[in-house]
Every structure is written in structure tokens, then in C-alpha cells.
Enzyme design. Structure first.
Site, PDB file in Angstrom:
ATOM      1  N   GLN A 133      -6.058  -3.969  24.299  1.00 40.62           N
ATOM      2  CA  GLN A 133      -6.345  -3.677  22.895  1.00 40.62           C
ATOM      3  C   GLN A 133      -7.211  -2.429  22.789  1.00 40.62           C
ATOM      4  O   GLN A 133      -7.484  -1.970  21.684  1.00 40.62           O
ATOM      5  CB  GLN A 133      -7.098  -4.854  22.263  1.00 40.62           C
ATOM      6  N   SER A 137     -12.295 -12.202  23.059  1.00 38.86           N
ATOM      7  CA  SER A 137     -12.627 -13.585  22.731  1.00 38.86           C
ATOM      8  C   SER A 137     -11.480 -14.329  22.067  1.00 38.86           C
ATOM      9  O   SER A 137     -11.568 -15.520  21.826  1.00 38.86           O
ATOM     10  CB  SER A 137     -13.871 -13.626  21.845  1.00 38.86           C
ATOM     11  N   CYS A 160      -3.636  21.432  12.084  1.00 34.75           N
ATOM     12  CA  CYS A 160      -2.566  22.110  12.829  1.00 34.75           C
ATOM     13  C   CYS A 160      -2.400  23.534  12.303  1.00 34.75           C
ATOM     14  O   CYS A 160      -2.814  23.851  11.186  1.00 34.75           O
ATOM     15  CB  CYS A 160      -1.286  21.304  12.617  1.00 34.75           C
ATOM     16  N   HIS A 172      -2.942  -1.040  20.619  1.00 39.53           N
ATOM     17  CA  HIS A 172      -3.420  -0.326  19.428  1.00 39.53           C
ATOM     18  C   HIS A 172      -3.362   1.188  19.607  1.00 39.53           C
ATOM     19  O   HIS A 172      -4.098   1.917  18.962  1.00 39.53           O
ATOM     20  CB  HIS A 172      -4.851  -0.767  19.087  1.00 39.53           C
ATOM     21  N   CYS A 221       0.336  16.412  15.020  1.00 38.53           N
ATOM     22  CA  CYS A 221       0.250  16.824  13.621  1.00 38.53           C
ATOM     23  C   CYS A 221       1.086  15.873  12.776  1.00 38.53           C
ATOM     24  O   CYS A 221       2.237  15.601  13.107  1.00 38.53           O
ATOM     25  CB  CYS A 221       0.755  18.258  13.470  1.00 38.53           C
ATOM     26  N   ALA A 269     -17.269  -9.168  34.066  1.00 37.44           N
ATOM     27  CA  ALA A 269     -15.982  -8.783  34.657  1.00 37.44           C
ATOM     28  C   ALA A 269     -16.166  -7.793  35.806  1.00 37.44           C
ATOM     29  O   ALA A 269     -15.409  -7.819  36.777  1.00 37.44           O
ATOM     30  CB  ALA A 269     -15.087  -8.169  33.580  1.00 37.44           C
TER      31      ALA A 269
HETATM   32 ZN   LIG Z   1       1.767  20.887  12.160  1.00 36.99          ZN
END
Ligand SMILES: [Zn+2]
Length: 247
Positions: free
Chosen positions: A101, A192, A151, A119, A127, A234
Site C-alpha cells: 500500500q 493493521s 509541463c 496505491h 503531464c 518487522a
Molecule cells: Zn504536457
């Protein structure tokens, strides 16, 4: 911890295909606080104001102030022993797909290859108007005077992360579904399990007769799901587990 390590190794040896699922907790020792924790980015940014697709259109400068802070943090961070242990488990042939994630890129920096970024990630920029791609190294050099990042065509440049209000990329969904359906062992680290898919992946693996190993600090939503649960850091557990499983 020795007894638990033994139990985990035993499950691993009996499994055919192990996968991993990671969340914010694994990157905390790398200096990236959980966005939701004190000191995390959500403690001084409102997610809806700076990390939603609506905000990206309405307030690009505000969104880029947040992104600048996040990118700077990710650029400075280094993989910790937990990231490195997962990369080692993959390279020794004992771990398949790693679903994360996190958007910090630290699994790839550690050497993991088969990574699904649920994600998206802050290592790819493009752009929004002409789709031209931009070098993440250039993003790391941005200052407050350069934002919002535009851009050459005048369009707004954005990272390939999933903002609030956007859906999980189709390819990430597909690869996750494939990995979960093939797995008979899932290693959960640093999440969790309150939100999908963290809460669904272990249950599906269990429903298909597989097992769950969990490495998390404190209480989680996986009570009754985990077969072996480490309530320990961990960065301590995973290197020890990799030593045993890869031996
Ligand atoms: Zn562009």
C-alpha cells in the site's frame, strides 16, 4: 520469539507459494512516519485538501506543497532491514508477489522485483494534459519556487499515485487478484487491516485453505485470522525469518 519463528518457518516450508502484503508500518524505521500518526503528513495536511483528485484540479499549488514534502521524505529514506529481508526472500525463491500500500518506492530500492503498488508510487510522474513522462530525479530537485510542477505544454505534472477519489489501477487489481488466488501463504507486515484490501487478502488466502503470518506492532484487525502473529518490530523479525526460510 524463537518459538514463533519456528512455527512461521514450518508453515513456510509446507507452502507452495508465499506472497507478502505490506503497509505503512514497514517504512516507519526508514524515517517515514505513518501519514496518520503524529508527525505524519496528515497531522499537518488535510488529505481531502491536498491528496484528492478534486484538490489536484482546484488547488494544484496546495497539492504540490504536500507532494514536495512527501517526495523529499521519500528521496532521503533508505530501505531498512525489513525491506531488505523481503527482497532476500524473493531472490532465494521463497517469496512471490509483494503487494504494498506504500508509495515510497522502498521495496524496489531494496531490490524486490515482483512488486504491486496498490496505491501507485511517487517514482513516476506524467503531464495530465499531454501524458509526457518526467524523471523522478527532477521531482526530487524541485523547490517551493517550482511548484506546482508544470509541463512544457502548460499542463500539470502529477505523480502516478492514487489520490482520494480515484480508483485503484486496473492492472494493480488484476495482479493482486492473480497473486492472491495462487497463494497458500501470506505474510502481512505493517498494516493493521482496517481497510480494503488489507482486510480481504488474508481472509481470501485462508478461505482457500492457506495460512497467514502477521508481523505488526500492537493490536490489529487480524485477530482470529493470523496463524502466527509477531507483535515485534518487522526490522528484527523479518531478517531472522529470512535467515531460516532461505537457509
Ligand atoms: Zn504536457
Amino acid at each position: 520469539m524463537d518459538g514463533l519463528l519456528h512455527d512461521a518457518m514450518d508453515l513456510w516450508r509446507r507452502s507452495r507459494r508465499a506472497i507478502a502484503f505490506t503497509g505503512a508500518g514497514i517504512s516507519v524505521p526508514s524515517g517515514i512516519p505513518d501519514f496518520r500518526s503524529p508527525g505524519g503528513l496528515w497531522s499537518h495536511f488535510d488529505p481531502q485538501e491536498v491528496a484528492s483528485i478534486q484538490a489536484l484540479h482546484a488547488n494544484p499549488t496546495g497539492v504540490w506543497e504536500f507532494l514536495l514534502e512527501a517526495v523529499t521524505m521519500f528521496t532521503r529514506a533508505k530501505p531498512n532491514p525489513a525491506h531488505l529481508a523481503l527482497a532476500r526472500l524473493e531472490s532465494c525463491g521463497k517469496l512471490g508477489t509483494l503487494i504494498t500500500q506504500n508509495i515510497d518506492g522502498l521495496h524496489q530500492a531494496a531490490g524486490s522485483k515482483d512488486v504491486v503498488e496498490f496505491h501507485g508510487g511517487c517514482q513516476r510522474f506524467y503531464c495530465m494534459r499531454c501524458k509526457r513522462e518526467y524523471d523522478p530525479a527532477a521531482a526530487a530537485r524541485l523547490t517551493r519556487n517550482d511548484i506546482p510542477w508544470l509541463c512544457a505544454c502548460g499542463g500539470l505534472i502529477r505523480p502516478e499515485v492514487v489520490f482520494f477519489g480515484e480508483t485503484i489501477p486496473h492492472e494493480a487489481m488484476r495482479r493482486t487478484g492473480e497473486a492472491v488466488s495462487e497463494a497458500d501463504l501470506v505474510l502481512i507486515v505493517g498494516t493493521s487491516g482496517e481497510v480494503a484490501p488489507a482486510n480481504l487478502i488474508p481472509r481470501q488466502v485462508k478461505a482457500d485453505g492457506g495460512h497467514v503470518i502477521e508481523v505488526n506492532l500492537g493490536p490489529t484487525a487480524f485477530a482470529g485470522v493470523s496463524d502466527v502473529r509477531f507483535d515485534a518490530p518487522a526490522e528484527v523479525v523479518l531478517p531472522a525469518l529470512a535467515d531460516l526460510v532461505c537457509a
